[in-house]
Design a protein around this motif. Structure first.
Motif, short mmCIF file in Angstrom:
data_model
loop_
_atom_site.label_atom_id
_atom_site.label_comp_id
_atom_site.label_asym_id
_atom_site.label_seq_id
_atom_site.Cartn_x
_atom_site.Cartn_y
_atom_site.Cartn_z
N ALA B 29 0.85 -1.19 0.00
CA ALA B 29 0.00 0.00 0.00
C ALA B 29 0.88 1.23 0.00
CB ALA B 29 -0.92 0.01 1.21
N VAL B 30 0.44 2.23 -0.71
CA VAL B 30 1.17 3.49 -0.74
C VAL B 30 0.31 4.52 -0.05
CG1 VAL B 30 2.26 5.21 -2.21
CG2 VAL B 30 2.18 2.82 -2.93
N SER B 31 0.90 5.27 0.86
CA SER B 31 0.10 6.22 1.61
C SER B 31 -0.37 7.34 0.69
CB SER B 31 0.90 6.80 2.78
OG SER B 31 1.91 7.65 2.28
N SER B 32 -1.51 7.84 0.99
CA SER B 32 -2.11 8.83 0.11
C SER B 32 -1.52 10.21 0.32
CB SER B 32 -3.62 8.85 0.34
OG SER B 32 -3.86 9.01 1.72
N SER B 33 -0.99 10.41 1.49
CA SER B 33 -0.41 11.72 1.72
C SER B 33 1.00 11.54 2.25
CB SER B 33 -1.27 12.50 2.72
OG SER B 33 -1.51 11.67 3.84
N PHE B 86 -3.75 2.32 3.15
CA PHE B 86 -3.68 3.49 4.03
C PHE B 86 -5.00 4.23 3.99
CE2 PHE B 86 0.92 2.84 3.58
CZ PHE B 86 1.35 3.10 4.87
N HIS B 87 -5.20 4.98 5.04
CA HIS B 87 -6.37 5.84 5.13
C HIS B 87 -6.46 6.71 3.88
CE1 HIS B 87 -9.01 9.04 6.65
NE2 HIS B 87 -9.36 8.22 7.62
N PRO B 88 -7.64 6.86 3.35
CA PRO B 88 -7.77 7.70 2.15
C PRO B 88 -7.35 9.12 2.46
CG PRO B 88 -9.82 6.53 2.63
CD PRO B 88 -8.92 6.34 3.80
N ILE B 314 5.06 -11.11 -11.33
CA ILE B 314 4.63 -9.93 -10.57
C ILE B 314 3.36 -10.29 -9.82
CG2 ILE B 314 3.94 -7.52 -10.68
CD1 ILE B 314 5.52 -7.32 -13.31
N ASN B 315 3.38 -10.08 -8.53
CA ASN B 315 2.25 -10.47 -7.70
C ASN B 315 1.36 -9.30 -7.30
OD1 ASN B 315 2.79 -13.30 -7.45
ND2 ASN B 315 4.58 -12.72 -6.23
N GLN B 316 1.91 -8.13 -7.33
CA GLN B 316 1.16 -7.00 -6.82
C GLN B 316 1.46 -5.77 -7.64
OE1 GLN B 316 -1.54 -5.82 -5.49
NE2 GLN B 316 -1.20 -6.82 -3.50
N LEU B 317 0.50 -4.87 -7.63
CA LEU B 317 0.62 -3.67 -8.45
C LEU B 317 -0.16 -2.56 -7.77
CD1 LEU B 317 1.11 -2.21 -11.24
CD2 LEU B 317 -0.97 -3.33 -12.01
N GLN B 318 0.44 -1.41 -7.58
CA GLN B 318 -0.26 -0.26 -7.03
C GLN B 318 0.09 0.96 -7.86
OE1 GLN B 318 -2.35 -0.15 -4.17
NE2 GLN B 318 -2.27 -2.39 -4.29
N TRP B 319 -0.96 1.69 -8.15
CA TRP B 319 -0.75 2.93 -8.90
C TRP B 319 -1.48 3.99 -8.10
CZ3 TRP B 319 -1.52 3.15 -14.95
CH2 TRP B 319 -0.91 4.30 -15.46
N CYS B 320 -0.72 4.69 -7.29
CA CYS B 320 -1.35 5.48 -6.26
C CYS B 320 -1.61 6.90 -6.70
CB CYS B 320 -0.46 5.48 -5.01
SG CYS B 320 -1.16 6.44 -3.68
N ALA B 321 -2.72 7.39 -6.25
CA ALA B 321 -3.11 8.75 -6.60
C ALA B 321 -2.12 9.77 -6.09
CB ALA B 321 -4.51 9.05 -6.06
N ALA B 322 -1.47 9.47 -4.99
CA ALA B 322 -0.51 10.41 -4.44
C ALA B 322 0.74 10.48 -5.31
CB ALA B 322 -0.14 10.01 -3.02
N GLN B 323 0.97 9.46 -6.06
CA GLN B 323 2.17 9.44 -6.90
C GLN B 323 1.84 8.87 -8.27
OE1 GLN B 323 4.35 7.04 -3.96
NE2 GLN B 323 5.97 8.55 -4.20
N PRO B 324 1.12 9.63 -9.03
CA PRO B 324 0.67 9.07 -10.30
C PRO B 324 1.81 8.77 -11.27
CG PRO B 324 0.12 11.40 -10.15
CD PRO B 324 0.65 11.00 -8.81
#
Lengths: 969, 340
Positions: B29-33, B86-88, B314-324
């Motif tokens: 998980a990548v934190s949003s902030s 992480f918390h939104p 590759i088992n997991q993938l996250q494309w986080c809004a905090a770090q597009p």
């Protein structure tokens, strides 16, 4: 690097983007953002020899995502050997309500319904095939219909799970039997739009019947369309298909008895839209019309409403109602009560059931009063007398008689005659003018089509074969009122099929179906004597009440039905009600038997032949209450019927089938009927015999005889009931009528109509001397309320939007909706009352018959009406709309006139144009008058007006009169 | 672990950063902030075949392209976490990050500056004897007090984490539920072993809308991603399939596109957080592919726009809004940040 500047913006979309300049807003940025060539590179398809062999990976180790989803329990167990999980603890999603198990070891709820949960497994104990319940499609008094997944075939099916009560089980077996016959014998290639039955078995003491899974029913389709009519091209498409099905039913001699939009389902993802007829839970073979309270009210035929004997023609009535409803979006006769229903029919069609029906029907007095001299009729003077001797009761009169107000439904159409309703139905918006003109032509065809279907006189009502030649169905231009061909015997087809029934082939039923039921009270097949001399008293009469009682004595004899009779079966029916009644019918080759195990011999059907394991235990049967069998079988008159063996229906060499009816009471009986097998004779035969090879002797006598005959309907071959009309019609004629040479003679008291094999004998009967009857056609002053020139689009008709005229769309558009439910539930209700409580021999358990009888009422439970009303949601029973009675004497007086039309002529029509003439030239098809739609094609109705002269002289030339159709042969 | 914050186990290049963990990684998980130091926190869950698993929270500094671990920011987790989140992002960022994990139960953790505290264990099980493992969960961005979990007991449970109480529990599917995703404050969708994608509205709990069913019934759907930029679109993946199925909720039943360029099963999908037409997928062919949804599919299917090949599946993938600009993937014991 770059502008990866984290920010605190809470809004995900208003984010500081990698290329802020490119993405003013997400939607517009969508097309512009491109992943840059940093870590990623441009895609190039690669040879399939990647480093990773997927199969290798599978062997070595499943992806983590799988190990934490599909295999999470195993994974957890590896992590923690003490971990355990039991699916049993999953909350169950109950599909059945109530879901409290109180019967059958907790399997059944208080209603004897099997309590279903998602993934409940039904197993056919013989084949071990598993049916995994996924959803419930519908519920009814008969039980439930579940959508099931069949792992073995990787397909879904619809499984009807019958209540765990013998009455329902036996009733359902009738459906199994009839449908199996239809599927295997008559429609092996699945081309006739009849639902397929796949399997049946008993699971947890519930009979389960598996059908192909279908889609939305036509009522739902109309509903989805906001109760606006479907386009004419779709109506035509569906009509054609339904007719295919009905033709098959007629060939098989089976009456569906509950045809309605809810029982016609779209097939899944078919292009173009294909439909199928479902729910044969109320069906019967024509010879065994046991129940009098059948058909859903809106679609109930006049003869059923009146308690008259019925034939496959009642399905054609329903079909007409359905076609109209498809076009209009609303039911044509949304009667809130039977009284209301009849009023609507009379008003919309103009006319009333013919006197010969009214004379015989047991409910006539409920709706009509006699205003003529019955004696006149008896003296065969009805034809001279121009008016019907019956007049429909007004609302007040009805109320006075019944001591309660009849429920009157709401009016949906401002026009109260069929022509105006159809003609003035709003056109779809934005329809180009030429299309409107085109459609107006098709509407004329539709009116003509409907007129042949919603025809009061069952004898004149078109057969499926006749109807399917109509321009509305064929798509040919409609230039003149359709003149149906003579009913084709369908010899070849019928014969081939029937040959299959030859005893040599064995009992299909026993052979094909019974194995599944092995082990349950199975009774040895009675390969009974072909000719069983059954004492009347012991006869295994299925239809008649009396038989039940008598069955006690002769249980064993009942087997005569089971045998397919190699040659002649001898049946005796005995009705205790009329002590002297007896009915003997001998059928050549027992063809009937082949298909009839199904029929409506509710009480014994299973005990015989079928091998279904219904053991006819006399004791059970004994207690059958009279109520279980329809009132029509308990008339005071008794009769005897004797059909003379005719291998005919099976082979060319056996040309005929004879039936004789005699009244043991000694009353003169119009008894004998020598008739062809079903499907070979046009039902209209009642009117005239003209085919060279067919011979009818018709003898007519007084009432007593006639009524006796009416009763006999159940034993008569298909068309026989239709002869009755002719008998009565003939009142005006000579006592006896012989057409063609008759080979076999019966006493004059009898009426023998022998029809012979090949097509020679579709009689396009016409009533003789009918011409005399024409009178007074114009004497009826229609009530002004009938005709409302200002059509208002009230109710649901206000907006006629574009509906999908694309046939193919239909199937997909409503793709996912499954609606067996409504249809089934309706059926169920009826069934509960009609089931003669097969109780006799219980299918699964031997319940005391008494128990199951409790809910069987001879009469009609009030719940029926309510139920139907609710189902449709269109009838407002509480809505009291006073309707002026239109049953003026004069109109009734026209009744006789109808007789003089040839087969398809309807009194309704006659009235109609007459009506139009009086009121609204605009809505009539006259040539002289203004024609709203400019369909000139009607103008010179040349070909059809062959006898424009006679009876209709009173009609101004401007109206399109019945005369146009009135060709006299 | 070492005692001090350190840069550890990562390889650096301009366009990607790799972090190597002592154990195989799955949840991520990548934190949003960003935290106080403008670094982004990334939580990494182990996949160990033993009861005690591990969650580490590392921080990524996009400026220095460095990933730092902190010995205090780590905790034991029963079973491998099936998901971490992480918390939104909230308008009122609290001092500390809230982290949720799913496994045997839903757990909430407070990630402080130097430590992580367990905040809550949310257990909806009626019996103490058994627990139905949670396969996934989703945190409602619009209504952050709401977390929806999905379980192999065929249910979805909506939690009010402010009250630590169940808001509702629905029997969502006929079989195990494998993933859940919020669309709106009260609307969520789920996928299941029964092969269906269903949309639920908390205002009408009696009904759900099936918007897709796998062609072969009972082919499990493993993951679901709802396009937050355009809620009409969702993506799902089937078990043992190389396909990414793109759905348009306005036209149920028929997928709008099927992306079939992976050469082995797809394991993870993530919509671009900043555009509405891009999606990234990763699979057992060790590739991560970025796709743009075409308006019309060509005769030969849809090609991705770009691709990345990792060292292994590759088992997991996250494309986080905090770090597009960064896509995080995990394979074997590595977490990698890829610049796009």
């Amino acid at each position: 690097m770059d502008e990866v500047s984290p920010n605190n913006d809470a809004e995900p979309q208003a984010r500081d983007l990698g290329r802020a300049s490119d993405s003013a807003e997400p939607s517009s940025s969508s097309g512009r953002w491109h992943p840059r060539q940093f870590a990623f590179r441009g895609y190039a398809s690669q040879p399939e020899t990647g480093p990773m062999s997927p199969s290798l990976r599978v062997v070595v180790r499943r992806p983590m995502v799988v190990r934490l989803t599909k295999e999470i329990v195993e994974t957890y167990r590896i992590c923690n050997p003490h971990f355990s999980y039991s699916e049993e603890l999953n909350p169950k999603r109950y599909l059945t309500s109530p879901s409290v198990g109180v019967l059958n070891d907790g399997y059944d709820n208080a209603n004897s319904d099997l309590i279903l949960t998602v993934n409940f497994v039904l197993v056919n104990p013989d084949t071990k095939r598993r049916y995994i319940v996924k959803d419930v499609l519908g519920q009814g008094t008969f039980g439930q219909v579940a959508k099931c997944w069949v792992p073995e075939t990787c397909s879904f099916v619809a499984v009807k799970i019958i209540k765990n009560q013998p009455a329902y089980s036996q009733q359902a077996l009738v459906e199994v039997s009839i449908l199996t016959t239809l599927n295997k014998k008559y429609d092996p290639e699945d081309k006739h739009h009849i639902v397929r039955i796949y399997d049946y078995f008993v699971c947890h003491q519930h009979l389960c019947i598996c059908f192909e899974l279908l889609d939305t029913n036509l009522y739902e389709l109309i509903k989805i369309n906001h109760f606006r009519g479907l386009s004419l091209s779709i109506v035509q498409l569906f009509s054609k298909q339904i007719l295919h099905g009905l033709a098959l039913l007629k060939d098989a001699g089976i009456i569906h008895c509950d045809l309605k939009p809810e029982n016609i389902l779209l097939c899944t993802s078919m292009k173009p839209a294909e439909i199928k007829i479902i729910d044969f839970g109320s069906a019967c073979v024509e010879e065994r019309t046991v129940y009098s309270y059948i058909q859903s009210r809106y679609y109930r035929s006049p003869e059923v409403l009146l308690g008259y004997q019925y034939t496959t023609a009642i399905d054609m009535w329903s079909f007409g109602c359905i076609v109209a409803e498809l076009f209009l979006g609303l039911p044509l006769f949304p009667g809130a009560s039977e009284f209301d229903l009849l009023q609507r029919m009379i008003k919309i069609l103009g006319g009333q059931p013919p006197d010969y029906v009214l004379k015989e029907a047991k409910n006539t007095s409920k709706f009509f009063k006699c205003i003529g001299n019955v004696h006149d009729m008896e003296n065969f003077q009805a034809s001279i007398c121009q008016r019907s001797v019956y007049q429909a009761l007004s609302e007040e009169e009805f109320e006075a008689r019944e001591l309660k107000k009849p429920s009157i439904g709401k009016e949906y159409f401002n026009y109260m005659n069929l022509e105006a309703i159809v003609t003035n139905y709003p056109y779809r918006k934005k329809l180009p003018k030429e299309d409107i003109i085109k459609e107006s032509q098709v509407r004329l065809a539709l009116i003509d089509f409907l007129r042949g279907l919603v025809e009061f006189d069952p004898a004149k009502r078109w057969s499926p074969f006749q109807a399917s030649g109509h321009p509305f169905v064929t798509g040919e231009p409609f230039t003149c009122p359709y003149q149906p061909p003579l009913e084709t015997p369908r010899m070849l087809v019928a014969q081939n099929i029937k040959v299959d029934h030859h005893p040599g082939g064995g009992h299909w039923f026993a052979a094909g179906l019974s194995p599944n039921v092995v082990g349950r009270n199975r009774v040895p097949l009675h390969s009974s004597p072909n000719f069983q001399a059954v004492p009347y008293a012991h006869a295994s009469s299925y239809g008649s009440l009396g038989s039940h009682g008598s069955y006690n004595d002769g249980a064993g004899l009942g087997s005569s039905y089971g045998s397919y009779g190699d040659n002649a079966n001898f049946f005796a029916y005995y009705s205790p009600v009329g002590p002297s009644a007896m009915n003997i019918s001998s059928q050549g080759n027992g063809k009937m038997l082949g298909s009839s195990p199904d029929a409506r011999w509710r009480n014994f059907q299973f005990s015989h032949a079928n091998g279904l394991g219904m053991s006819p235990s006399a004791g059970n049967i004994a207690s059958l209450p009279l109520g279980t069998s329809p009132s029509q079988f308990t008339p005071p008159n008794s009769y005897g019927q004797f059909s003379v063996g005719s291998p005919g229906q099976f082979g060319p060499q056996s040309p005929a089938r004879g039936s004789l009816q005699g009244s043991p009471l000694g009353k003169p009986a119009a008894a004998g009927q020598f008739n062809r097998r079903k499907g070979w004779t046009y039902s209209g035969s009642s009117q005239v015999q003209e085919s060279s090879s067919s011979m009818h002797w018709q003898g007519h006598h007084n009432e007593g005889a006639n009524s006796g005959q009416a009763e006999g309907s159940s034993q008569l071959p298909n068309e026989s009931p239709l002869h009755l009309p002719s008998n009565l019609n003939a009142v005006g004629r000579k006592q006896q009528q012989v057409v063609g040479g008759i080979s076999s003679g019966f006493p004059a008291v009898q009426n023998v109509s022998g029809s012979f094999a090949q097509g020679s004998n579709r009689q396009w009967h016409q009533t003789l001397g009918a011409a005399d009857d024409m009178h007074e056609t114009g004497s009826s002053l229609p009530n002004p309320g009938d005709w409302d020139p200002n059509y208002s689009d009230e109710l649901l008709l206000e907006e006629v939007e574009e509906e999908s005229s694309d046939k193919s769309c239909l199937a997909t558009e409503f793709g996912k909706v499954m609606h067996l439910s409504s249809a089934e539930s309706l059926v169920g209700i009826r069934r509960s009352t009609n089931v003669p409580t097969s109780s006799t021999s219980s299918f699964i358990r031997q319940h005391g018959p008494a128990q199951s009888f409790t809910h069987v009422e001879p009469g009609k439970p009030p719940s029926h009406d309510q139920y139907f009303g609710q189902m449709r949601g269109l009838s407002n029973p509480s809505h009291f709309v006073p309707q002026p009675s239109h049953n003026s004497l004069s109109r009734l007086g026209q009744q006789p006139a109808q007789r003089l039309y040839y087969g398809r002529a309807t009194s309704g029509r006659g009235n109609e144009w007459n009506y139009n003439k009086m009121q609204a030239p605009a809505s009539s098809f006259n040539n002289g008058g203004p024609h709203p739609h400019g369909n000139n094609s009607f103008i010179n109705g040349m070909s059809w007006g062959r006898r424009a002269s006679d009876a209709f002289t009173s009609i101004p030339p401007t109206s399109r009169g019945r005369k146009d159709y009135g060709r006299i042969a | 672990m070492e005692n001090s914050t350190q840069e550890s186990h990562h390889l650096r290049s301009e366009n990607s950063v790799t972090h190597e963990s002592p154990y195989p990684l799955y949840a991520m998980a990548v934190s949003s902030s960003p935290s106080r130091h403008h670094n982004h926190r990334i939580a990494l869950g182990s996949f160990l075949e033993e009861y005690t698993n591990r969650v580490d929270v590392v921080s990524f500094d996009p400026d220095s392209l460095s990933i730092k671990t902190h010995p205090g920011l780590s905790f034991d987790h029963p079973y491998p976490p099936t998901k971490l989140m992480f918390h939104p992002p909230s308008s009122n960022p609290s001092k500390s990050d809230l982290l949720a994990s799913s496994g045997d139960y839903l757990r909430l953790w407070e990630v402080r500056e130097n430590s992580i505290e367990s905040v809550a264990v949310l257990n909806n099980s009626k019996t103490s004897e058994f627990c139905a493992p949670l396969t996934s969960f989703d945190w409602n961005e619009i209504e952050p007090k709401r977390i929806g979990t999905c379980s192999i007991d065929t249910t979805c449970t909506i939690w009010d984490i402010e009250k630590n109480a169940v808001e509702t529990q629905l029997i969502a599917h006929d079989k195990e539920v494998y993933d859940i995703a919020w669309g709106e404050a009260r609307v969520f969708a789920s996928v299941s072993a029964d092969g269906s994608v269903r949309i639920f509205d908390l205002r009408d709990k009696e009904h759900s809308t099936i918007i897709y069913e796998s062609p072969q019934p009972d082919t499990p759907l493993l993951r679901l991603a709802w396009n937050k930029q355009d809620l009409r679109y969702m993506a799902t993946i089937l078990m043992d399939s190389n396909k990414v199925v793109i759905l348009d909720i306005r036209s149920p039943a028929l997928p709008v596109a099927e992306l079939e360029r992976h050469r082995a099963s797809v394991n993870a999908i993530a919509w671009a957080p900043h555009t509405c037409r891009h999606i990234c997928s990763a699979g057992d062919d060790s590739q991560a592919l970025i796709w743009e949804l075409p308006t019309v599919a060509g005769p030969n299917g849809i090609d991705p726009m770009s691709m990345y090949s990792a060292g292994s599946e590759i088992n997991q993938l996250q494309w986080c809004a905090a770090q597009p600009d960064w896509i995080a993937i995990s394979f074997s014991n590595k977490m990698q940040l890829l610049k796009v």
